[in-house]
Design a protein around this motif. Sequence first.
Motif, mmCIF file in Angstrom:
data_model
loop_
_atom_site.group_PDB
_atom_site.id
_atom_site.type_symbol
_atom_site.label_atom_id
_atom_site.label_comp_id
_atom_site.label_asym_id
_atom_site.label_seq_id
_atom_site.Cartn_x
_atom_site.Cartn_y
_atom_site.Cartn_z
ATOM 1 N N PRO A 67 45.023 122.687 83.768
ATOM 2 C CA PRO A 67 44.298 121.935 85.065
ATOM 3 C C PRO A 67 45.742 120.504 85.361
ATOM 4 O O PRO A 67 45.332 119.654 85.176
ATOM 5 C CB PRO A 67 42.793 121.759 84.934
ATOM 6 C CG PRO A 67 42.237 122.014 83.739
ATOM 7 C CD PRO A 67 43.620 122.704 82.507
ATOM 8 N N ASN A 68 46.736 120.426 85.695
ATOM 9 C CA ASN A 68 47.557 119.588 86.003
ATOM 10 C C ASN A 68 46.930 118.524 87.035
ATOM 11 O O ASN A 68 47.065 117.797 87.027
ATOM 12 C CB ASN A 68 48.941 119.995 86.489
ATOM 13 C CG ASN A 68 49.910 118.796 86.125
ATOM 14 O OD1 ASN A 68 50.198 118.237 85.423
ATOM 15 N ND2 ASN A 68 50.386 118.341 87.223
ATOM 16 N N VAL A 69 46.415 119.605 87.839
ATOM 17 C CA VAL A 69 45.690 117.843 89.309
ATOM 18 C C VAL A 69 45.000 116.973 88.181
ATOM 19 O O VAL A 69 44.977 115.990 88.860
ATOM 20 C CB VAL A 69 44.797 118.964 90.124
ATOM 21 C CG1 VAL A 69 43.831 119.740 88.960
ATOM 22 C CG2 VAL A 69 44.624 118.408 91.142
ATOM 23 N N LEU A 70 44.004 116.593 87.640
ATOM 24 C CA LEU A 70 43.149 116.279 86.296
ATOM 25 C C LEU A 70 44.310 115.058 86.020
ATOM 26 O O LEU A 70 44.037 114.525 85.479
ATOM 27 C CB LEU A 70 42.499 116.603 85.710
ATOM 28 C CG LEU A 70 40.940 117.452 87.747
ATOM 29 C CD1 LEU A 70 40.102 117.763 86.099
ATOM 30 C CD2 LEU A 70 40.445 115.881 87.804
ATOM 31 N N LEU A 71 45.004 116.305 84.969
ATOM 32 C CA LEU A 71 46.062 115.362 84.032
ATOM 33 C C LEU A 71 47.123 114.080 84.735
ATOM 34 O O LEU A 71 46.923 113.139 83.782
ATOM 35 C CB LEU A 71 47.115 116.172 83.484
ATOM 36 C CG LEU A 71 46.110 117.165 82.565
ATOM 37 C CD1 LEU A 71 46.883 118.632 81.787
ATOM 38 C CD2 LEU A 71 44.879 116.542 81.552
ATOM 39 N N ASN A 72 47.574 114.344 85.194
ATOM 40 C CA ASN A 72 48.326 113.076 86.033
ATOM 41 C C ASN A 72 47.769 112.432 87.247
ATOM 42 O O ASN A 72 48.597 111.494 87.103
ATOM 43 C CB ASN A 72 49.771 113.836 86.819
ATOM 44 C CG ASN A 72 50.920 114.160 85.258
ATOM 45 O OD1 ASN A 72 50.569 113.479 84.091
ATOM 46 N ND2 ASN A 72 51.526 115.407 85.005
ATOM 47 N N GLY A 73 46.996 113.158 87.568
ATOM 48 C CA GLY A 73 46.469 112.631 89.068
ATOM 49 C C GLY A 73 47.339 112.378 90.296
ATOM 50 O O GLY A 73 48.889 112.891 89.859
#
Length: 749
Positions: A168-174
């Motif tokens: 879930p990259n959407v939460l990893l890098n913001g």
Amino acid sequence: MTDVIAGPLSVETLSMRDYAEKAYLDYSMYVILDRALPHIGDGLKPVQRRIIYAMSELGLKAGSKYKKSARTVGDVIGKFHPHGDSAAYEAMVLMAQDFSYRYPLVDGQGNWGSADDPKSFAAMRYTESKLARYAEVLLGELGQGTVDWQPNFDGTLNEPVVLPAQVPNVLLNGTTGIAVGMATDVPPHNLREIVDATVHLLENPKATVADLCEYVKGPDYPTDSEIITPEDDLQAMYQSGRGSVKMRASWSVEDGAIVVNALPYQVSGSRVLEQIAAQMQARKLPMVSDLRDESDHEHATRFVIVPRSNRVDLEGLMSHLFATTDLERNYRVNLNLIGIDGRPAVKALNVILGEWLRFRRTTVQRRLEHRLDRVNRRLHVLEGYLIAYLNIDEVIRIIREEEEPKPALIARFGLSDVQAEAILDLKLRNLAKLEEMKIRGEQDELAAERDKLELTLGSDARMKTLIKKELMAVAEVHGDERRSPITQREEARPFSETELASSDPLTIVLSEMGWIRAAKGHDIDPTSLNYKSGDGFKLAARGKSNLPTVVFDSTGRAYSIASHALPSARGQGEPLTGRINPPSGATFEGLLTGADSDKFLLASDAGYGFVARFADLQSKNKAGKACLNLPKGARVLQPAAVPLGDQLLVAAVTSLGRLLVFPLSDLPEMARGKGNKIIGIPGPKAAAREEVVVGVCAMRSDDVLEVTAGKQHLKLKPADLEHYRGERGRRGNKLPKGFQKVASMRVLS
């Protein structure tokens, strides 16, 4: 209303309102969906997705050589993103900054800015770049039929609608973005925590936000500063999708000095130094003697704040700096994302991870189906190869003799069009390689893979296990420890004006007409000061400039004044009524100053009183606060300071020369009221009061008491005072002859 005019040229007429409304809505949807908000699948905005895809098309994988950033930007804006080159390059720079992205997607070489000044990066013609290893998590499955494709802006190329992210990259890098009528602020998180929460949700689809918060402790910014938001507030933020996160700089003490070694996310170090230096220049930090920036390549952030002495409260100083500078900062959180349904919405943590798991399941299913299709096609071709090998002479004859060998092969051996085409595409040198054992061996391997793929596609449990294993594998390779510790801290509190004032000795002087001023030092004779015509000295109190002053009026109300803000004694002062609002006709009868813990003896000339803490006498209200309740016709006496020590005494003397001494412990400690009877005096028989209390004081048992009557002074030593000891509220004993009309009394230490 639409009118169509018939004729050689048809013209459609629209009202300006309808046209503007439609045009604005179209623009709004474009900004929301194609510019400002990230997709829940890969967590990227279109420009970021196009940069990563363009770099992969240029072969700029993590293991390749660097290329000039201008080359990448040229491909991005020329093929996929027809916008300004500076905007595309800035988006690229952001993905390369390890202080901006928790898991950078671009590996940059050259000047890509600094945490102190993120915009200080070099021009694209100077920097070089390639994809970071983490980018493979987004691109690894791109060519495996996992996602949909769409034409680019001019229809000459295709680009992926979304990248097949494996986590879930959407939460990893913001990300942050401002669209039309909405915005997004997604903070970065720790990969391991997010993967653990995702796996838990995969195994427990009904898991709540509280359950997931057992794994996701909070955001994890690319800085070592602390997150001080309470745990309950973080959980509420993940539940509603909105909230805020508060970060505070990390610091330690070295050789008595404060060393700041980590700043909040995206806080400029030079800006913080300017803020602290400005306070020092404005004399708002008298307890700080020096400020140094010792940051270098080894220590990215190292600010040294040197206190004036080892008596400075370092915790209090840092609390003030947290409250007044960027050493502490709030970050808005708004989990507004484009969901898998293509619509923007603010989502809770369990909804985000749940939708991403559906996206991932679809991606994995399409990847497996794509591979299964390729395996089946290869098996089909291998069947044709086997037929050709077993009948190699006949195949060669048909190819040599037939004008159209393809239909002949199909008719002779019952081949499919694909099999016949594959046989005809074989080169002569490959015929020797068409050995039966090799063909059958490859068939067995592919058949086993096909069976495994079909089992996985047909089993929900196997699909979940595969997704879980792949998530854990990514966490194993790219995961790291949390950078931003989550701690509980007290709320930052700035210094008050009183606390910032220097602690200088001060003598506060009040005149008979209510004019007040302050003289530096305690060696001032208040009676020698210059007063206005018709005015004169009335009261004085000695204290410090950083301690407040309290004034009592004739009604028993107390008023607080900042001592350091009083006018200088070089002039005649200013009227108290300009700073406070006493009742009409009231006069000022008491003046005192001290620390909050100091105690004072409050009394009226009617013989009643009590002990009060100085903190209870203070009020922020200009109208003051009622402290001493007065019997009818009684007056306020000047409050007496209570000394430190045990076995303290109270001495009270009346205007007719009666003195009573008793233990101070017999009087109550109160915040307000009338108090208890101190000394007994007869009530007034007429309008004029025959006897009143003229002095009350608190003293140690070894102090000397001086009583004044006219020009006569009587000094009573501890042994002399034994004659006047008695119970509280009694009449006391008469003073010697000549002291029947007492004017005042004081303690001589």
